[in-house]
Design a protein around this motif. Sequence first.
Motif, PDB file in Angstrom:
ATOM      1  N   ASP A  44      42.083  19.353 -63.122  1.00  0.00           N
ATOM      2  CA  ASP A  44      42.785  18.172 -62.658  1.00  0.00           C
ATOM      3  C   ASP A  44      43.038  18.272 -61.159  1.00  0.00           C
ATOM      4  O   ASP A  44      43.401  19.322 -60.636  1.00  0.00           O
ATOM      5  N   GLU A  47      46.265  19.715 -60.161  1.00  0.00           N
ATOM      6  CA  GLU A  47      46.326  21.182 -60.223  1.00  0.00           C
ATOM      7  C   GLU A  47      45.652  21.788 -59.015  1.00  0.00           C
ATOM      8  O   GLU A  47      46.131  22.748 -58.419  1.00  0.00           O
ATOM      9  N   ALA A  53      46.623  26.558 -61.217  1.00  0.00           N
ATOM     10  CA  ALA A  53      47.378  25.921 -62.294  1.00  0.00           C
ATOM     11  C   ALA A  53      48.598  26.760 -62.644  1.00  0.00           C
ATOM     12  O   ALA A  53      48.539  27.977 -62.676  1.00  0.00           O
ATOM     13  N   GLY A  54      49.699  26.098 -62.857  1.00  0.00           N
ATOM     14  CA  GLY A  54      50.906  26.814 -63.251  1.00  0.00           C
ATOM     15  C   GLY A  54      51.727  27.310 -62.096  1.00  0.00           C
ATOM     16  O   GLY A  54      52.825  27.811 -62.268  1.00  0.00           O
ATOM     17  N   THR A  57      55.943  23.498 -60.127  1.00  0.00           N
ATOM     18  CA  THR A  57      56.847  23.016 -61.170  1.00  0.00           C
ATOM     19  C   THR A  57      56.295  21.718 -61.748  1.00  0.00           C
ATOM     20  O   THR A  57      55.564  21.001 -61.068  1.00  0.00           O
ATOM     21  N   PRO A  58      56.643  21.406 -62.983  1.00  0.00           N
ATOM     22  CA  PRO A  58      56.161  20.155 -63.592  1.00  0.00           C
ATOM     23  C   PRO A  58      56.606  18.938 -62.795  1.00  0.00           C
ATOM     24  O   PRO A  58      55.832  17.992 -62.650  1.00  0.00           O
ATOM     25  N   GLU A  59      57.806  18.991 -62.210  1.00  0.00           N
ATOM     26  CA  GLU A  59      58.297  17.848 -61.432  1.00  0.00           C
ATOM     27  C   GLU A  59      57.363  17.597 -60.240  1.00  0.00           C
ATOM     28  O   GLU A  59      56.979  16.469 -59.929  1.00  0.00           O
ATOM     29  N   MET A  61      54.235  18.474 -59.954  1.00  0.00           N
ATOM     30  CA  MET A  61      52.963  17.956 -60.429  1.00  0.00           C
ATOM     31  C   MET A  61      53.055  16.455 -60.703  1.00  0.00           C
ATOM     32  O   MET A  61      52.157  15.697 -60.343  1.00  0.00           O
ATOM     33  N   ALA A  62      54.150  16.034 -61.323  1.00  0.00           N
ATOM     34  CA  ALA A  62      54.327  14.619 -61.633  1.00  0.00           C
ATOM     35  C   ALA A  62      54.380  13.805 -60.343  1.00  0.00           C
ATOM     36  O   ALA A  62      53.757  12.742 -60.237  1.00  0.00           O
ATOM     37  N   ARG A  65      50.924  13.455 -58.989  1.00  0.00           N
ATOM     38  CA  ARG A  65      50.117  12.473 -59.718  1.00  0.00           C
ATOM     39  C   ARG A  65      50.518  11.061 -59.330  1.00  0.00           C
ATOM     40  O   ARG A  65      49.675  10.190 -59.169  1.00  0.00           O
ATOM     41  N   ASP A  71      46.420   9.156 -62.402  1.00  0.00           N
ATOM     42  CA  ASP A  71      46.141   8.673 -63.749  1.00  0.00           C
ATOM     43  C   ASP A  71      45.443   7.312 -63.694  1.00  0.00           C
ATOM     44  O   ASP A  71      45.182   6.691 -64.701  1.00  0.00           O
TER      45      ASP A  71
END
Lengths: 333, 543, 287
Positions: A44, A47, A53-54, A57-59, A61-62, A65, A71
């Motif tokens: 992605d 990423e 990757a990893g 933080t998820p925040e 990454m969001a 995006r 998306d």
Amino acid sequence: MSAVGLIQRLAPGVRWARRLAQIAFIVIGIATVNFFLLHLAPGDAAEVMAGEAGAATPEFMAALREQFGLDQPLYIQFGKYLGNVLTLNLGYSFRQGLPVSRLILDRLPATALLMAASITFALVAGAALGFLAARRAGHLTDTIISVIALLFYATPVFWIGVVLIVIFSVWLDWLPVGGMATIEAGYQGTAYALDVGRHLVLPAVTLGLFHLAIYTRLTRASMLQIYGQDFVRTAVAKGVAPGRIAVRHVLRNALLPIVTMLGMQLGSILGGAILVETVFSWPGLGRLAFEALFQRDLNLLLGILLASSILVVVVNIAVDLAYGFLDPRVEIS
Amino acid sequence: MSLPILEIDALSLALPTGSDRPFAIESLSLHIGAGETLCVVGESGSGKSLTALATIGLLPKAVRPAGGTIRLAGRDLLGLSERAMRDVRGREIGTIFQEPMTSLNPVMRVRDQIAEAFQAHRVLDAKRRIARTLELIAEVGLPDPAAIAGAYPHELSGGQRQRVMIAMALALEPKLIIADEPTTALDVTTQAQILKLLDALRKKHDTAVLFITHDFGVVSEIADRVAVLQHGILVEQGSAEQVLHHPQDAYTKRLLAAVPSLVPPAPKDLGEAPAAFRVDDLSKTYPGRGFLRRRAVKAADGVSFVIRRGETLGLVGESGSGKSTVGRCVMRLIEPDAGAILIGDASIRELTQRQFQPLRRRVQMVFQDPFASLNPRRRVGHIIAEGPIAQGVPRRKALADARTMLGLVGLQPTVAERYPHEFSGGQRQRIGIARALALQPEVLVADEPVSALDVSVQAQILALLQDLQKRLGLAILFVTHDLRVAAQMCDRIAVMQKGRIVELQPTADLFRAPQHAYTRALLDAVPGRFLRPDFDTCFAAAE
Amino acid sequence: MGTLTSLPVAKVRRAREGMRLRVNSSALTGGIILALILVGAAAAPALYPGDPLDMAASPFIWPGTDPAYPLGTDMLGRDIAAGILHGARVSLLIGLVATLVSIAIGVTFGALAGFYGGRIDWALMRATELVQTIPPFLFALAIVAILQPSVPTIVIAIGLTAWPSLARLVRAEVLRLRNSDFVQASISVGASHRRIILLDILPNTFAPVIVSASILIASAILTESSLAFLGLGDPNVASWGGMVGAGREVLRTDWYVATLPGLAIVAAVLGLNLLGDGLNDLLDVRR
């Protein structure tokens, strides 16, 4: 008459408009190249941009995006990417914890200093050696200079750096191994400048030697070619002394291809800077690129690619201006 | 006669071993007195330029003096050290070279280049040098000396640059001026002005002039005395009157006979020959270069003419007149903007290149430069056969026909297997003619076909073209800058100026009664206008 | 009628031959160096069978101390001589194939732009300018970093970034030839574009392309070694740049580990440049 005069007065403005258009074209072109490179990378794009990757933080990454519309369909992504680049928003380096544009601007001066020093060294020493070789063409001096130039022309930049470190830092201990300043010494003012100067010598010489070889060969070849031209014969027939002919007529005209070559070599000098900065831990763009490479911070790497291309365009404009100054036949355009 | 300024005595110049002759110059003796002009004449390879270079000590390294002396006002120049010779150059000998376009340093102002002559010899102080430079610029007839002084060479025309060269040569009032083909690269009207200027300055300063040239017309304009060189040997020397009108040596006679006369031969009878080629209202405009300051150039502006079968139409003009553009437009090598071109009844202007391709057979071209017009990497036979092959002739037959064509233009058919570099200029031009004729065209466009050739070779190529025209009934469009050649070759002549035909007349009428002022100016400028008529009678008497 | 043209032709020809002999020596030297490297590369599997990346002996054997390992071993006990010979295969292969990629792109771009001119020329030259603006090494680095280092990606990265100068060279040559009288003559007799490009134009651009090719191979070898030095070499093959990069760690004590493969690079690149110089004069490029 007055119409022509008006147009002439407008002409510089038009030239600058064209240059700006050129920069815009290059920026968009490279942004396009970058965009497709990003999508070539496995995984992605978010990423890829965030580093391995990893790592983020998820925040984060969001947010990424969201910012790049990852998306959404490709053309919208492309539009967003271009929009971001054109507003100089090159994204955020999670690894370094700073915006990419900020990182690049921080490192730019060190690279600029290194490039300026090594270009000056390569141009001055190269032109001088080439001049000497051309004046003594066919003699021992010429042979020695030509062989040395050929050797430097064939030696990888990083290897020269490694060898110079071994000789001047490890064995002789004259110059520092790397870095840009002795931080622990806490120098100020002139002392600081001198300290930076000491650190600058080896990297600048390393980067300069390869290009010195190019300018030596070019100066020699163009001077020999110009010696065969009619206007040199005219000067001889006037009774002008050989030394003056060599400087005023031959070298003066040989500067033109040298300046052209400088413009063409800028990209390669910047590329060499990456290696030199890595070898000498010089805190510039190249070192930053190397760090980005190792942390797989691809977005940062592509940001550096874009920034250095713009640097090439800008310096090229300066080179064009210098050329227009040197050659009266060229209307600067 | 005054005491000689330059005295060359039994001079020999040795060529390196392995050359096609041992000496470039063999026991040459010449002398020039103050205020006298000596023309050294010869074809390429005669050694005339080396004579000049030996005198100023600028011989190529491979060529060495092998005997004799060159004395300037009594002092032997060959014995001087390089340093002493440097002092002679510029101060005692001024030099003017052929190519005004390349003989000046492109990045140095005119002022500095002239003043450099003073600087080199440590004459005058900086201020006086500039003042004297401006005087010199005025003396050689350049307008607005201050502006010219501040200009760079590329801002001047060819004639203006040659005037700057003359100013530079004159700067230190030398005893001797060497002029090596100084007008060869110039248009005929400019040439006339430069010759006049040189002559006036020679008289004013009482300078000796060594004038190197290949052109007998120029010789008759400027020479007091003439020396003729052939393969490095002086075959004849004497006063201009003597050499030009009562030549003794066979070579001199041959050279003079090869100079085309300005008196046209009797017109041919074309009878009821139909029109083979028609051009109507042809126009071509080049957009100017540069982004804003576009100055469009009308290279062809409403050009119209008709050529009948077996007829030669001359298109005459100076450089930039548009004559070559017209030549290339009718070949569709350059696309014209407007107008009609008809070969016989076929109109070719509107066709696409693809549609035109099969019709190309009917109109062919001979190019100016015999060295540039043949692909160095292809055999002569293949070069000639290229056209027929492109038009669908079987390869084997086309190659066999190419040998026949070589015979037609006076070469051995066996040379088809050779490469172009093995031939001389004249031979190459024959190959170029063979290539054009291999397609059996009705119309031949000849773009300055002889201007790169020596005068004796030139005469042979012109005779060949005339002979082929008679045998094949060709309509020829003959583009040239040389009015002498035009007089001999053309049935009618169109004079072009700034893209327009200003006058079109049968050749005899044009020379007898030119209508347009520009035509008159051109005719007046032809050097040695009365050379041949006088000569013809004298020559006939001498035989 | 300059100095030279008025001289008898034989003299000029002789002078040119004299020059040819002299420059021949540089072509010859370059050729010999390259031949030696090629022989070494060809002999590598026979002389040193097995993977040069495997440990062969104890680490840090200095050159000349053990006859079994004439050039010594590195910190992992790998035989340096084996690495250099096997590395030659990789370096030459990458240099050659990357240059073929560059020539394919550069000659196509240059020939089309120069021959057809107009919009085709404009578009192709803008693309060339764009690629030329991006620092080639950085560009290659980004491509390899994104695609993961391996011999094919390295070849592609170098080939994709090295062609602009060649495209410009070919374009200039084609433009010159396109306007030359002999091409105009071929157009006049109705020869097809295909025949003109194949028979008149390309054969006359052959010499400068060959000369550039030898220089391009040299610079591709330099680029490959630089990539490897930064850790972007193919990890599965021995390469000269990778060996220098590995040796950097032990520079202070065992400098020969980095120096010997460096010398191999210098020799190869020097040989190619000498060959290019020699060919440049032999083929009389600036005729």
